[in-house]
Write a protein that holds these residues in place. Structure first.
Motif, PDB file in Angstrom:
ATOM      1  N   THR A 192      46.027  -0.088  38.574  1.00 51.97           N
ATOM      2  CA  THR A 192      46.564   1.213  38.173  1.00 51.97           C
ATOM      3  C   THR A 192      46.236   2.288  39.200  1.00 51.97           C
ATOM      4  O   THR A 192      45.228   2.200  39.902  1.00 51.97           O
ATOM      5  CB  THR A 192      46.021   1.634  36.795  1.00 51.97           C
ATOM      6  OG1 THR A 192      46.605   2.893  36.441  1.00 51.97           O
ATOM      7  CG2 THR A 192      44.519   1.770  36.764  1.00 51.97           C
ATOM      8  N   THR A 246      52.790   1.967  33.556  1.00 50.22           N
ATOM      9  CA  THR A 246      51.487   2.395  33.055  1.00 50.22           C
ATOM     10  C   THR A 246      50.414   1.361  33.376  1.00 50.22           C
ATOM     11  O   THR A 246      50.702   0.322  33.970  1.00 50.22           O
ATOM     12  CB  THR A 246      51.563   2.669  31.527  1.00 50.22           C
ATOM     13  OG1 THR A 246      50.343   3.262  31.109  1.00 50.22           O
ATOM     14  CG2 THR A 246      51.791   1.400  30.722  1.00 50.22           C
ATOM     15  N   SER A 247      49.186   1.666  32.981  1.00 47.75           N
ATOM     16  CA  SER A 247      48.083   0.726  33.231  1.00 47.75           C
ATOM     17  C   SER A 247      47.958  -0.236  32.056  1.00 47.75           C
ATOM     18  O   SER A 247      48.483   0.023  30.971  1.00 47.75           O
ATOM     19  CB  SER A 247      46.779   1.496  33.394  1.00 47.75           C
ATOM     20  OG  SER A 247      46.387   2.031  32.143  1.00 47.75           O
ATOM     21  N   GLU A 275      48.655   9.508  26.324  1.00 45.88           N
ATOM     22  CA  GLU A 275      49.140  10.822  25.865  1.00 45.88           C
ATOM     23  C   GLU A 275      50.591  11.052  26.329  1.00 45.88           C
ATOM     24  O   GLU A 275      51.439  11.510  25.571  1.00 45.88           O
ATOM     25  CB  GLU A 275      48.212  11.877  26.460  1.00 45.88           C
ATOM     26  CG  GLU A 275      48.318  13.231  25.850  1.00 45.88           C
ATOM     27  CD  GLU A 275      47.431  14.231  26.598  1.00 45.88           C
ATOM     28  OE1 GLU A 275      46.553  13.825  27.383  1.00 45.88           O
ATOM     29  OE2 GLU A 275      47.668  15.444  26.389  1.00 45.88           O
ATOM     30  N   GLU A 276      50.863  10.702  27.584  1.00 47.92           N
ATOM     31  CA  GLU A 276      52.224  10.873  28.115  1.00 47.92           C
ATOM     32  C   GLU A 276      53.205   9.920  27.430  1.00 47.92           C
ATOM     33  O   GLU A 276      54.358  10.280  27.181  1.00 47.92           O
ATOM     34  CB  GLU A 276      52.240  10.631  29.624  1.00 47.92           C
ATOM     35  CG  GLU A 276      51.595  11.735  30.422  1.00 47.92           C
ATOM     36  CD  GLU A 276      51.336  11.312  31.850  1.00 47.92           C
ATOM     37  OE1 GLU A 276      52.094  11.714  32.738  1.00 47.92           O
ATOM     38  OE2 GLU A 276      50.372  10.554  32.084  1.00 47.92           O
ATOM     39  N   LYS A 295      49.181  16.860  36.896  1.00 45.66           N
ATOM     40  CA  LYS A 295      49.153  15.506  37.486  1.00 45.66           C
ATOM     41  C   LYS A 295      50.361  15.338  38.414  1.00 45.66           C
ATOM     42  O   LYS A 295      50.253  14.793  39.508  1.00 45.66           O
ATOM     43  CB  LYS A 295      49.205  14.490  36.325  1.00 45.66           C
ATOM     44  CG  LYS A 295      48.850  13.074  36.678  1.00 45.66           C
ATOM     45  CD  LYS A 295      48.679  12.279  35.386  1.00 45.66           C
ATOM     46  CE  LYS A 295      49.019  10.830  35.542  1.00 45.66           C
ATOM     47  NZ  LYS A 295      49.025  10.103  34.272  1.00 45.66           N
ATOM     48  N   SER A 326      49.692   8.064  31.093  1.00 45.05           N
ATOM     49  CA  SER A 326      48.529   7.929  30.200  1.00 45.05           C
ATOM     50  C   SER A 326      49.058   7.678  28.780  1.00 45.05           C
ATOM     51  O   SER A 326      50.245   7.912  28.514  1.00 45.05           O
ATOM     52  CB  SER A 326      47.729   9.225  30.226  1.00 45.05           C
ATOM     53  OG  SER A 326      48.536  10.261  29.696  1.00 45.05           O
ATOM     54  N   MET A 377      45.817   5.364  38.032  1.00 43.21           N
ATOM     55  CA  MET A 377      45.025   6.376  37.293  1.00 43.21           C
ATOM     56  C   MET A 377      43.709   5.729  36.834  1.00 43.21           C
ATOM     57  O   MET A 377      43.388   5.723  35.633  1.00 43.21           O
ATOM     58  CB  MET A 377      45.803   6.996  36.120  1.00 43.21           C
ATOM     59  CG  MET A 377      46.393   6.017  35.148  1.00 43.21           C
ATOM     60  SD  MET A 377      46.845   6.816  33.591  1.00 43.21           S
ATOM     61  CE  MET A 377      47.212   5.369  32.610  1.00 43.21           C
ATOM     62  N   HIS A 390      50.928   6.508  37.067  1.00 46.15           N
ATOM     63  CA  HIS A 390      51.002   5.804  35.783  1.00 46.15           C
ATOM     64  C   HIS A 390      50.861   6.753  34.594  1.00 46.15           C
ATOM     65  O   HIS A 390      50.064   7.689  34.622  1.00 46.15           O
ATOM     66  CB  HIS A 390      49.875   4.763  35.710  1.00 46.15           C
ATOM     67  CG  HIS A 390      50.251   3.464  36.342  1.00 46.15           C
ATOM     68  ND1 HIS A 390      49.384   2.407  36.454  1.00 46.15           N
ATOM     69  CD2 HIS A 390      51.436   3.043  36.888  1.00 46.15           C
ATOM     70  CE1 HIS A 390      50.005   1.389  37.036  1.00 46.15           C
ATOM     71  NE2 HIS A 390      51.238   1.754  37.315  1.00 46.15           N
ATOM     72  N   ALA A 408      46.229   1.600  29.091  1.00 45.82           N
ATOM     73  CA  ALA A 408      47.114   2.534  28.378  1.00 45.82           C
ATOM     74  C   ALA A 408      48.175   1.750  27.605  1.00 45.82           C
ATOM     75  O   ALA A 408      48.569   2.133  26.495  1.00 45.82           O
ATOM     76  CB  ALA A 408      47.770   3.485  29.369  1.00 45.82           C
ATOM     77  N   LEU A 454      40.954   7.189  34.295  1.00 43.67           N
ATOM     78  CA  LEU A 454      41.118   7.334  32.850  1.00 43.67           C
ATOM     79  C   LEU A 454      40.336   6.288  32.050  1.00 43.67           C
ATOM     80  O   LEU A 454      39.686   6.606  31.068  1.00 43.67           O
ATOM     81  CB  LEU A 454      42.603   7.274  32.485  1.00 43.67           C
ATOM     82  CG  LEU A 454      42.990   8.015  31.236  1.00 43.67           C
ATOM     83  CD1 LEU A 454      42.589   9.479  31.343  1.00 43.67           C
ATOM     84  CD2 LEU A 454      44.484   7.906  30.982  1.00 43.67           C
ATOM     85  N   LEU A 459      49.294  17.193  32.226  1.00 45.84           N
ATOM     86  CA  LEU A 459      50.274  16.221  32.717  1.00 45.84           C
ATOM     87  C   LEU A 459      51.164  16.841  33.787  1.00 45.84           C
ATOM     88  O   LEU A 459      51.564  16.184  34.754  1.00 45.84           O
ATOM     89  CB  LEU A 459      51.113  15.689  31.550  1.00 45.84           C
ATOM     90  CG  LEU A 459      50.253  15.269  30.345  1.00 45.84           C
ATOM     91  CD1 LEU A 459      51.118  14.907  29.167  1.00 45.84           C
ATOM     92  CD2 LEU A 459      49.339  14.129  30.717  1.00 45.84           C
TER      93      LEU A 459
END
Ligand code: F3S
Length: 385
Positions: free
Chosen positions: A102, A309-310, A286-287, A214, A284, A104, A282, A313, A107, A211
């Motif tokens: 990832t 994404t990861s 939340e996103e 980011k 999160s 990110m 990537h 997540a 996180l 976000l």
């Protein structure tokens, strides 16, 4: 590869960055980029396999960037690429890498604290680590981050020097920033103007959430060489830092110049394959939730939507039931991979994206045509037809 000789070579690489006394600084975390087979090819694969066999081990917690394959969804990818990407990951794990895959890592997989000294590659993660968390890393290259992960230290240069974080140029943006694309464009334009100088950013009407920042930082990392942006009211310690005298006022005209470089009108959706790509960097959890909510009143999208994404997540969103609902609306969620995804390279699709960084690289490296649209704009235009 001989273990001792290899270590000496890595030491020489860092030495070259900072000759003289007090050359190094200890680090407690590393993050590696340049692990996608599409970027490093056979030469990179062989190098990492040799390294994996050498017996060397990473000295600090080391995470890795995404590759170019999601191993739960490989049908569209060239089997040779799939296998070679697998070998790259296996080699890195042999040296002790965490299979984070990832961009990110801050996180879940490689969490940071303020003032932590680290050696991270991947510009979007570097910018986030320094500007949002208050950690300290230069914008390491793939090789210097790898050397630091093995040695446990990095060159005492750039951001690690006294005054290394000092902002040299103040950007003031007076207008409105309506969505994440505007923030990304602002970052991109700032990067072009700042070059290697660290900027201080003052927004007269800040409205964006974390976000949006980011996207701003990823856009900045795409065009600029500096490892951080001081953001007023956000970056830890911003009130104490001496504000630069040199000031540049930016306005919407400057943003639109950036848009003209990275975005063109999308063709009608029935005339060509359109793919909406989001998750660069990537997404999160939340996103993903925000995207899910934006799609609340949509039965099914009229064009494909791909989310990157990861693993962590992905798992969290899966457990909340969000991924199943997204899938019903025509959204595919990929993990372990980057927007520079194996099948996008050969498809020649027109890409719509809310990421300035994705637009920049998909145009530059994959020669695809791109259109910038925020999540909201995309859903308004392609939802429910
Ligand atoms: Fe991440 Fe790939 Fe974008 S590494 S920041 S998704 S170009």
């Amino acid at each position: 590869m001989n273990k001792r000789v290899t270590k000496r070579i890595f030491k020489k690489i860092l030495e070259a960055m900072q000759p003289g006394r007090k050359r190094y600084i200890k680090i407690s975390s590393a993050h590696l980029s340049g692990i996608s087979y599409l970027n490093i090819g056979d030469a990179g694969l062989e190098f990492l396999e040799d390294l994996g066999r050498s017996g060397l081990k990473f000295k600090v917690r080391t995470t890795i960037n995404p590759g170019c394959v999601d191993y739960d969804s490989t049908v569209e990818c060239d089997p040779e690429v799939v296998e070679k990407q697998r070998r790259i990951i296996r080699s890195l794990k042999n040296i002790g890498a965490i299979e984070s895959l990832t961009c990110m890592p801050y996180l879940f997989d490689n969490p940071l604290r303020k003032n932590q000294k680290i050696a991270w590659a991947e510009s979007s993660a570097v910018l986030y680590a320094n500007s949002i968390i208050g950690a300290s890393t230069n914008k390491e290259g793939s090789l210097t981050a790898l050397a630091s992960a093995i040695l446990g230290y990095t060159a005492r240069t750039g951001i690690h020097l006294r005054n290394g974080k000092k902002p040299r140029i103040l950007f003031q943006y007076n207008g409105e920033l309506k969505d994440e694309v505007d923030y990304g464009l602002l970052g991109y334009v700032m990067g072009v103007k700042a070059g290697a100088e660290i900027p201080y950013l003052r927004l007269k009407k800040p409205v964006g959430n974390i976000l949006c920042y980011k996207q701003l930082l990823a856009g900045f990392g795409t065009s600029g060489a500096a490892p951080m942006v001081w953001i007023e009211n956000l970056t830890p310690g911003f009130s104490r830092v001496k504000k630069p005298v040199r000031k540049i006022i930016l306005d919407r005209t400057t943003l639109e110049e950036g848009r003209r470089i990275l975005s063109e009108e999308a063709p009608p959706f029935h005339s060509k394959r359109l793919v909406f790509v989001t998750g660069c960097p990537h997404m999160s959890p939340e996103e993903i939730k925000i995207f899910h909510e934006t799609l609340r009143s949509v039965d099914r999208l009229s064009v494909e939507a791909w989310v990157f994404t990861s693993r962590s997540a992905y798992l969290e969103s899966f457990q909340k039931g969000l991924l199943a609902e997204l899938s019903e609306k025509g959204v595919r969620v990929f993990k372990d991979s980057c927007v520079m995804y194996c099948s996008l390279k050969k498809d020649g699709a027109h890409v719509i994206t809310n990421s300035v960084k994705a637009a920049y690289y998909l145009r530059g490296s994959f020669r695809l045509k791109t259109t910038l649209k925020s999540l909201k704009e995309f859903v308004e235009e392609y939802g429910g037809r």
